[in-house]
Scaffold this motif. Structure first.
Motif, PDB file in Angstrom:
ATOM      1  N   PRO A 138       0.845  -1.212   0.000  1.00  0.00           N
ATOM      2  CA  PRO A 138       0.000   0.000   0.000  1.00  0.00           C
ATOM      3  C   PRO A 138       0.878   1.259   0.000  1.00  0.00           C
ATOM      4  O   PRO A 138       1.838   1.342   0.775  1.00  0.00           O
ATOM      5  CB  PRO A 138      -0.803  -0.111   1.300  1.00  0.00           C
ATOM      6  N   VAL A 139       0.577   2.187  -0.889  1.00  0.00           N
ATOM      7  CA  VAL A 139       1.385   3.417  -0.997  1.00  0.00           C
ATOM      8  C   VAL A 139       0.462   4.625  -1.180  1.00  0.00           C
ATOM      9  O   VAL A 139      -0.693   4.482  -1.581  1.00  0.00           O
ATOM     10  CB  VAL A 139       2.346   3.367  -2.213  1.00  0.00           C
ATOM     11  N   PHE A 140       1.012   5.803  -0.883  1.00  0.00           N
ATOM     12  CA  PHE A 140       0.325   7.033  -1.265  1.00  0.00           C
ATOM     13  C   PHE A 140       1.369   7.984  -1.848  1.00  0.00           C
ATOM     14  O   PHE A 140       2.581   7.788  -1.649  1.00  0.00           O
ATOM     15  CB  PHE A 140      -0.479   7.636  -0.111  1.00  0.00           C
ATOM     16  N   ALA A 141       0.909   8.981  -2.612  1.00  0.00           N
ATOM     17  CA  ALA A 141       1.866   9.779  -3.373  1.00  0.00           C
ATOM     18  C   ALA A 141       1.247  11.087  -3.830  1.00  0.00           C
ATOM     19  O   ALA A 141       0.022  11.228  -3.889  1.00  0.00           O
ATOM     20  CB  ALA A 141       2.322   8.993  -4.602  1.00  0.00           C
ATOM     21  N   VAL A 142       2.139  12.037  -4.163  1.00  0.00           N
ATOM     22  CA  VAL A 142       1.733  13.256  -4.873  1.00  0.00           C
ATOM     23  C   VAL A 142       2.540  13.293  -6.163  1.00  0.00           C
ATOM     24  O   VAL A 142       3.772  13.335  -6.124  1.00  0.00           O
ATOM     25  CB  VAL A 142       2.024  14.536  -4.054  1.00  0.00           C
ATOM     26  N   ASN A 143       1.852  13.268  -7.290  1.00  0.00           N
ATOM     27  CA  ASN A 143       2.526  13.261  -8.584  1.00  0.00           C
ATOM     28  C   ASN A 143       2.811  14.698  -9.056  1.00  0.00           C
ATOM     29  O   ASN A 143       2.211  15.652  -8.565  1.00  0.00           O
ATOM     30  CB  ASN A 143       1.659  12.530  -9.615  1.00  0.00           C
ATOM     31  N   GLU A 144       3.712  14.825 -10.016  1.00  0.00           N
ATOM     32  CA  GLU A 144       4.041  16.139 -10.567  1.00  0.00           C
ATOM     33  C   GLU A 144       2.888  16.660 -11.425  1.00  0.00           C
ATOM     34  O   GLU A 144       2.176  15.878 -12.063  1.00  0.00           O
ATOM     35  CB  GLU A 144       5.289  16.042 -11.452  1.00  0.00           C
ATOM     36  N   GLN A 145       2.758  17.992 -11.491  1.00  0.00           N
ATOM     37  CA  GLN A 145       1.778  18.612 -12.391  1.00  0.00           C
ATOM     38  C   GLN A 145       2.098  18.235 -13.831  1.00  0.00           C
ATOM     39  O   GLN A 145       3.271  18.112 -14.187  1.00  0.00           O
ATOM     40  CB  GLN A 145       1.843  20.137 -12.279  1.00  0.00           C
ATOM     41  N   GLY A 146       1.083  18.044 -14.643  1.00  0.00           N
ATOM     42  CA  GLY A 146       1.298  17.781 -16.066  1.00  0.00           C
ATOM     43  C   GLY A 146       1.390  16.305 -16.388  1.00  0.00           C
ATOM     44  O   GLY A 146       1.124  15.900 -17.516  1.00  0.00           O
ATOM     45  N   CYS A 147       1.786  15.459 -15.402  1.00  0.00           N
ATOM     46  CA  CYS A 147       1.840  14.003 -15.641  1.00  0.00           C
ATOM     47  C   CYS A 147       0.425  13.455 -15.603  1.00  0.00           C
ATOM     48  O   CYS A 147      -0.475  14.082 -15.037  1.00  0.00           O
ATOM     49  CB  CYS A 147       2.620  13.307 -14.548  1.00  0.00           C
ATOM     50  N   GLU A 148       0.259  12.253 -16.155  1.00  0.00           N
ATOM     51  CA  GLU A 148      -1.044  11.609 -16.031  1.00  0.00           C
ATOM     52  C   GLU A 148      -1.316  11.369 -14.551  1.00  0.00           C
ATOM     53  O   GLU A 148      -0.418  11.009 -13.788  1.00  0.00           O
ATOM     54  CB  GLU A 148      -1.075  10.290 -16.808  1.00  0.00           C
ATOM     55  N   GLY A 149      -2.565  11.574 -14.145  1.00  0.00           N
ATOM     56  CA  GLY A 149      -2.867  11.593 -12.721  1.00  0.00           C
ATOM     57  C   GLY A 149      -3.688  10.421 -12.232  1.00  0.00           C
ATOM     58  O   GLY A 149      -3.858   9.408 -12.914  1.00  0.00           O
ATOM     59  N   GLY A 150      -4.212  10.608 -11.031  1.00  0.00           N
ATOM     60  CA  GLY A 150      -4.836   9.523 -10.293  1.00  0.00           C
ATOM     61  C   GLY A 150      -6.338   9.393 -10.461  1.00  0.00           C
ATOM     62  O   GLY A 150      -6.957   8.574  -9.791  1.00  0.00           O
ATOM     63  N   TYR A 151      -6.976  10.190 -11.368  1.00  0.00           N
ATOM     64  CA  TYR A 151      -8.411  10.004 -11.623  1.00  0.00           C
ATOM     65  C   TYR A 151      -8.549   8.773 -12.531  1.00  0.00           C
ATOM     66  O   TYR A 151      -9.056   8.860 -13.666  1.00  0.00           O
ATOM     67  CB  TYR A 151      -8.991  11.185 -12.390  1.00  0.00           C
ATOM     68  N   ALA A 152      -8.083   7.617 -12.074  1.00  0.00           N
ATOM     69  CA  ALA A 152      -7.996   6.439 -12.942  1.00  0.00           C
ATOM     70  C   ALA A 152      -7.893   5.186 -12.081  1.00  0.00           C
ATOM     71  O   ALA A 152      -7.535   5.268 -10.899  1.00  0.00           O
ATOM     72  CB  ALA A 152      -6.758   6.538 -13.822  1.00  0.00           C
ATOM     73  N   GLU A 153      -8.168   4.046 -12.702  1.00  0.00           N
ATOM     74  CA  GLU A 153      -8.031   2.799 -11.943  1.00  0.00           C
ATOM     75  C   GLU A 153      -6.569   2.464 -11.661  1.00  0.00           C
ATOM     76  O   GLU A 153      -6.276   1.712 -10.735  1.00  0.00           O
ATOM     77  CB  GLU A 153      -8.733   1.661 -12.691  1.00  0.00           C
ATOM     78  N   ALA A 154      -5.656   3.014 -12.478  1.00  0.00           N
ATOM     79  CA  ALA A 154      -4.220   2.799 -12.229  1.00  0.00           C
ATOM     80  C   ALA A 154      -3.434   3.992 -12.747  1.00  0.00           C
ATOM     81  O   ALA A 154      -3.863   4.683 -13.671  1.00  0.00           O
ATOM     82  CB  ALA A 154      -3.747   1.527 -12.921  1.00  0.00           C
ATOM     83  N   VAL A 155      -2.272   4.220 -12.128  1.00  0.00           N
ATOM     84  CA  VAL A 155      -1.415   5.345 -12.532  1.00  0.00           C
ATOM     85  C   VAL A 155       0.047   4.914 -12.374  1.00  0.00           C
ATOM     86  O   VAL A 155       0.381   4.145 -11.466  1.00  0.00           O
ATOM     87  CB  VAL A 155      -1.737   6.608 -11.698  1.00  0.00           C
ATOM     88  N   ALA A 156       0.911   5.394 -13.274  1.00  0.00           N
ATOM     89  CA  ALA A 156       2.351   5.167 -13.138  1.00  0.00           C
ATOM     90  C   ALA A 156       2.976   6.413 -12.526  1.00  0.00           C
ATOM     91  O   ALA A 156       2.604   7.539 -12.871  1.00  0.00           O
ATOM     92  CB  ALA A 156       2.965   4.900 -14.506  1.00  0.00           C
ATOM     93  N   ILE A 157       3.935   6.212 -11.622  1.00  0.00           N
ATOM     94  CA  ILE A 157       4.562   7.341 -10.927  1.00  0.00           C
ATOM     95  C   ILE A 157       5.991   6.960 -10.577  1.00  0.00           C
ATOM     96  O   ILE A 157       6.258   5.774 -10.290  1.00  0.00           O
ATOM     97  CB  ILE A 157       3.748   7.703  -9.647  1.00  0.00           C
ATOM     98  N   PRO A 158       6.930   7.931 -10.587  1.00  0.00           N
ATOM     99  CA  PRO A 158       8.276   7.605 -10.107  1.00  0.00           C
ATOM    100  C   PRO A 158       8.203   7.062  -8.679  1.00  0.00           C
ATOM    101  O   PRO A 158       7.534   7.661  -7.814  1.00  0.00           O
ATOM    102  CB  PRO A 158       9.008   8.957 -10.150  1.00  0.00           C
ATOM    103  N   ALA A 159       8.882   5.951  -8.442  1.00  0.00           N
ATOM    104  CA  ALA A 159       8.826   5.338  -7.103  1.00  0.00           C
ATOM    105  C   ALA A 159       9.275   6.322  -6.028  1.00  0.00           C
ATOM    106  O   ALA A 159       8.764   6.309  -4.906  1.00  0.00           O
ATOM    107  CB  ALA A 159       9.700   4.081  -7.078  1.00  0.00           C
TER     108      ALA A 159
END
Ligand SMILES: NC(=O)c1ccc[n+]([C@@H]2O[C@H](COP(=O)([O-])OP(=O)(O)OC[C@H]3O[C@@H](n4cnc5c(N)ncnc54)[C@H](OP(=O)(O)O)[C@@H]3O)[C@@H](O)[C@H]2O)c1
Length: 309
Positions: A86-107
């Motif tokens: 289980p993880v939580f995160a804040v992604n960078e602006q402009g990247c694809e975001g979390g309004y989705a069933e899955a998202v890729a993010i730098p670890a």
């Protein structure tokens, strides 16, 4: 997978709940199965094209900066997470975001989600905590015994900031409508100012720090409450063309960089009881457009969280 796709700039009608391709984990990334995603005012501002200067969106774009979920896949070179974590995160602006069933993010931008926080609570604390800690801890360097005025204590960022400032031993004044005074006092505010009835510049005492989360005229009038040598830290812009009227105060716009260390600090504060999750209104992901309109109206108490699974 299902996601909310922003087809272009415009009103809520540019958001479509639709099928799209699953994200892949590039080297250094993780793919997260999203359980809950936070709704921020930036989401509708980006949608309306108000942030074109600093956020480059390619369409269709998936909004959503902070989220919580479970690692599905790890990319090459990722050794700090395993599928199932289980993880939580804040992604960078402009990247694809979390309004989705899955998202890729730098670890490196994700942190372990502790069991004592639900996915909704973790996503509610992520961006609000990161912003408050960057503003008050790193930049304004708030100290015990200081007096602080926090604008919009009933909002997402303000609600975290009120709790953090109280924990730091500051005397906390906050602005909120009368309907939210009980709420901000529960969060730890010593004094609540009804901004609809009173001029905060008269109701607040001389302050060491003002944290402005509103901007515009509120920004301009906030200079009046600062002690000589005080700090105005703000995350919303002043009026167009505004020039600070005083040179004996410090004006700070924090750079809200994303990193795992600040998420760890949020967990530490939540674990000790110094900060607790805000009031949360949950809505289904498919209702993102309606949720953004509620946010745009400007009176969300705590956070709106979009439930994904
Ligand atoms: N990285 C960054 O720089 C960064 C990060 C996060 C947020 N932000 C920006 O910071 C701002 C605040 O974000 P947020 O997520 O905390 O917003 P939010 O949760 O949507 O704020 C809503 C709150 O604002 C209060 N409010 C509205 N008008 C007010 C006024 N004139 N005086 C006092 N309180 C007022 C409302 O309380 P009542 O119902 O009682 O009026 C409501 O509880 C937004 O502009 C956002 O874009 C910037």
């Amino acid at each position: 997978m299902k996601a909310v796709l922003m087809r272009g700039y415009g009103g809520p009608e540019v958001l479509e709940y639709a099928d799209t391709r699953d994200p892949q984990a590039e080297p250094g990334e993780i793919v997260v199965d999203v359980h809950a995603v936070s709704l921020n005012p930036a989401d509708w501002k980006v949608r309306e094209g108000l942030r074109k200067g600093d956020v480059k969106a390619r369409f269709p774009h998936i909004p959503g900066r902070d989220f919580s979920g479970v690692v599905r896949k790890t990319g090459a070179g990722v050794s700090d997470f395993q599928p199932g974590d289980p993880v939580f995160a804040v992604n960078e602006q402009g990247c694809e975001g979390g309004y989705a069933e899955a998202v890729a993010i730098p670890a490196a931008l994700a942190a372990p989600k502790p069991d004592f926080l639900s996915h909704a609570q973790a996503s509610a604390l992520a961006m609000t905590g990161l912003t408050s800690l960057r503003a008050l801890e790193d930049e304004a360097k708030l100290r015990a015994g200081e007096t602080i005025l926090i604008h919009a204590g009933a909002g997402g960022v303000g609600g975290f900031a009120v709790q953090y400032a109280k924990h730091m031993g500051a005397v906390v004044y906050t602005t909120a409508s009368a309907a939210n005074h009980e709420y901000v006092k529960e969060l730890g505010a010593h004094h609540a100012i009804d901004y609809g009835q009173e001029d905060f510049a008269e109701a607040a005492p001389p302050c060491d720090v003002v944290f402005d989360t509103i901007g515009g005229e509120v920004h301009a009038r906030s200079f009046a409450v600062l002690k000589p040598g005080g700090r105005l830290v703000h995350i919303a812009a002043g009026p167009p063309g505004f020039t600070p009227p005083r040179e004996d105060v410090c004006v700070i716009r924090p750079d809200v960089r994303r990193d795992r260390a600040h998420l760890g600090r949020i967990v530490e504060l939540a674990a000790s009881g110094a900060v607790r999750p805000p009031y949360i209104k949950e809505m289904p992901l498919a209702d993102a457009a309606a949720a953004q309109e509620i946010s745009k109206a400007g009176h969300v108490r705590g956070k709106i969280i979009l439930r994904v699974r």
